[in-house]
Design an enzyme around this catalytic site. Structure first.
Site, PDB file in Angstrom:
ATOM      1  N   LYS A  30       4.212   8.597   9.025  1.00 34.01           N
ATOM      2  CA  LYS A  30       3.939   7.969  10.330  1.00 34.01           C
ATOM      3  C   LYS A  30       4.903   8.395  11.444  1.00 34.01           C
ATOM      4  CE  LYS A  30       0.870   4.642   8.418  1.00 34.01           C
ATOM      5  NZ  LYS A  30       0.898   3.890   7.187  1.00 34.01           N
ATOM      6  N   TYR A  87       0.858  -1.183   0.000  1.00 35.25           N
ATOM      7  CA  TYR A  87       0.000   0.000   0.000  1.00 35.25           C
ATOM      8  C   TYR A  87       0.889   1.225   0.000  1.00 35.25           C
ATOM      9  CZ  TYR A  87      -3.471   3.414   1.712  1.00 35.25           C
ATOM     10  OH  TYR A  87      -4.303   4.499   1.863  1.00 35.25           O
ATOM     11  N   ASP A 108       9.169   2.710  -0.131  1.00 39.38           N
ATOM     12  CA  ASP A 108       8.138   3.346   0.672  1.00 39.38           C
ATOM     13  C   ASP A 108       8.371   2.927   2.121  1.00 39.38           C
ATOM     14  OD1 ASP A 108       5.941   4.197   2.029  1.00 39.38           O
ATOM     15  OD2 ASP A 108       4.490   3.595   0.498  1.00 39.38           O
TER      16      ASP A 108
HETATM   17  C1  LIG Z   1       0.292   4.474   5.833  1.00 39.75           C
HETATM   18  C2  LIG Z   1       1.056   4.257   4.591  1.00 39.75           C
HETATM   19  C3  LIG Z   1       0.999   5.163   3.527  1.00 39.75           C
HETATM   20  C4  LIG Z   1       0.032   6.311   3.495  1.00 39.75           C
HETATM   21  O1  LIG Z   1       0.271   7.255   4.456  1.00 39.75           O
HETATM   22  P1  LIG Z   1      -0.938   8.251   4.868  1.00 39.75           P
HETATM   23  O2  LIG Z   1      -0.291   9.181   5.831  1.00 39.75           O
HETATM   24  O3  LIG Z   1      -1.994   7.378   5.461  1.00 39.75           O
HETATM   25  O4  LIG Z   1      -1.396   8.911   3.630  1.00 39.75           O
HETATM   26  C5  LIG Z   1       1.845   4.969   2.464  1.00 39.75           C
HETATM   27  N1  LIG Z   1       2.691   3.926   2.430  1.00 39.75           N
HETATM   28  C6  LIG Z   1       2.761   3.034   3.424  1.00 39.75           C
HETATM   29  C7  LIG Z   1       3.753   1.914   3.341  1.00 39.75           C
HETATM   30  C8  LIG Z   1       1.918   3.152   4.523  1.00 39.75           C
HETATM   31  O5  LIG Z   1       1.955   2.223   5.480  1.00 39.75           O
END
Ligand SMILES: *Cc1c(COP(=O)(O)O)cnc(C)c1O
Length: 427
Positions: free
Chosen positions: A266, A143, A238
């Site tokens: 995060k 994701y 990511d």
């Molecule tokens: C949570 C997450 C996102 C998105 O971040 P948001 O602050 O919710 O937009 C993107 N990549 C990864 C791997 C994530 O866990």
């Protein structure tokens, strides 16, 4: 659930679509009404009636130092008294950027955003702008936020709700995103052979967390790095979850692999809305205003978020030794949970990477989305509710990571194990 909670959810549903501001919060995968939160402190979170839970969701990752850490709260308070947003640069932004560059060797420059979604979206745009190529590849079950081109076979809520893509994303857009099986070098090699010349970027969660925890197999990321470098494809890690979760830096520090671009979020926001993209200067200078790849944000680099994040990163830098302690706690927790399940005659596969883990309700092994989806989600839902009853707050989906924080005590761990025994009695 309490009447108070039922009333809160009924009210929310009147005025908020689905009653929640992010879909997984609605508990559709486990049924029942989501618990509304009154407050949280350290490793604990409290519902409207004041019931205490040991929290393994931690706001889906950010709260590695525990909830309402006094130093972070005081930084936010102090920052707020000087104004909450200026739309002009502040020195806190430079300090934050410098600290990130220092922590993660592949990052020479950064750009702050307000979410991980924006970071991933910007990384893709930048990769396309920089290479002049169109196609991007991602891995099924990973994701990268909810930008159009990233919602193809995505993890997190998309997997939880069983939605393969999403209406509202034009086919033409979807066609520009290839989705490959995670941990599968053969498919990767084939995709690069066929599409290499058109591939602008490959984006990956270096340790997948959004189909449940799925660590990379030996050699997967190393080969991915070699192949992308050879074909002039931008490799994007990511690290929105993994950044600063396992060490003061990214998981790339531990793996000793340098991507071209990195997405963060995060933990670096300490619970405030933050994301960041970083990488080599040569690529980053293509962002506006130096370059012509446009990216912007009214609240980007927001002073509250910067001061909260800076305080968190400085604490993590000071407390480097605690990363090892939290790993060991998680390892103990997972091995004991495994034993409890075994004794009760249940078969589970626990995937763990340092302080994040998922209990898959199946024999395993789980190494990609297809194997993750073999899990018994009904059994998971029963376990989820059983644990909740015993005061343990887990993510309301089989396909999510659970997190342990620096604030979790040995007592929390032993209470969790007791809860697990009781939950399994009634499953
Ligand atoms: C949570 C997450 C996102 C998105 O971040 P948001 O602050 O919710 O937009 C993107 N990549 C990864 C791997 C994530 O866990």
């Amino acid at each position: 659930m309490s009447k108070k909670n039922d009333r809160a959810f009924a009210n929310a549903k009147k005025f908020i679509s689905g009653g929640v501001n992010s879909p997984v919060r609605a508990w559709h995968a486990v049924s029942g009404s989501p618990i509304f939160v009154q407050k949280a402190k350290g490793s604990k979170i409290y519902d409207l009636s004041g019931k205490e839970y040991i929290d393994y969701v931690l706001s889906w990752g950010p709260m590695i130092l525990g909830h309402a850490h006094p130093k972070i709260i005081s930084a936010i308070r102090q920052s707020a008294t000087s104004g909450t947003s200026f739309g002009a640069p502040t020195e806190a932004e430079t300090e934050m950027a410098q600290l990130i560059c220092e922590a993660i060797p592949s990052i020479e420059q950064v750009r702050m955003t307000s979410s991980g979604t924006e970071a991933a979206m910007t990384a893709i745009r930048l990769a396309r702008g920089f290479t002049g190529k169109k196609i991007i590849a991602k891995f099924s079950g990973c994701y990268h936020g909810h930008a159009d081109s990233m919602l193809i076979k995505a993890g997190s809520g998309v997997t939880t709700l069983g939605i393969p893509g999403s209406p509202g994303i034009p086919e033409e857009t979807a066609q520009l995103t290839l989705s490959l099986p995670y941990n599968d070098l053969e498919s990767l090699q084939k995709a690069i052979e066929i599409h290499g010349a058109q591939l602008a970027a490959i984006i990956v969660e270096p340790v997948a967390g959004n189909m449940g925890v799925v660590p990379p197999r030996d050699g997967f990321l190393k080969t991915l790095r070699e192949l992308t470098a050879k074909e002039n494809i931008i490799l994007i890690f990511d690290e929105v979850i993994t950044g600063f979760r396992f060490t003061f830096g990214g998981v790339q520090n531990l793996l000793k692999i340098k991507p071209d671009l990195t997405c963060l979020g995060k933990i670096i926001g300490a619970g405030l809305p933050v994301g960041a993209i970083g990488g080599r200067k040569e690529i980053m200078r293509h962002l506006a205003p130096l370059g012509d790849v446009y990216q912007a944000g009214t609240l980007s680099g927001n002073p509250l978020a910067m001061n909260a994040g800076l305080t968190a990163l400085k604490l993590l830098k000071e407390k480097k030794a605690d990363f090892k302690a939290v790993d060991e706690k998680t390892e103990y927790l997972c091995s004991e949970i495994q034993n409890i399940f075994k004794e009760k005659g249940f078969c589970v596969c626990i995937n763990r990477y340092h302080s994040m883990f998922t209990i898959f309700f199946q024999e395993g092994p789980v190494f990609d989305l297809a194997t993750a989806q073999k899990s018994d989600t009904k059994m998971f839902a029963r376990f989820f509710h059983g644990m909740l009853k015993q005061g343990v707050w887990l993510a309301p989906s089989q396909f999510e990571a659970l997190f342990v924080s620096f604030a979790h005590t040995n007592k929390d761990i032993s209470c969790t194990l007791d809860a697990c025994k009781l939950a399994l009695k009634n499953i």
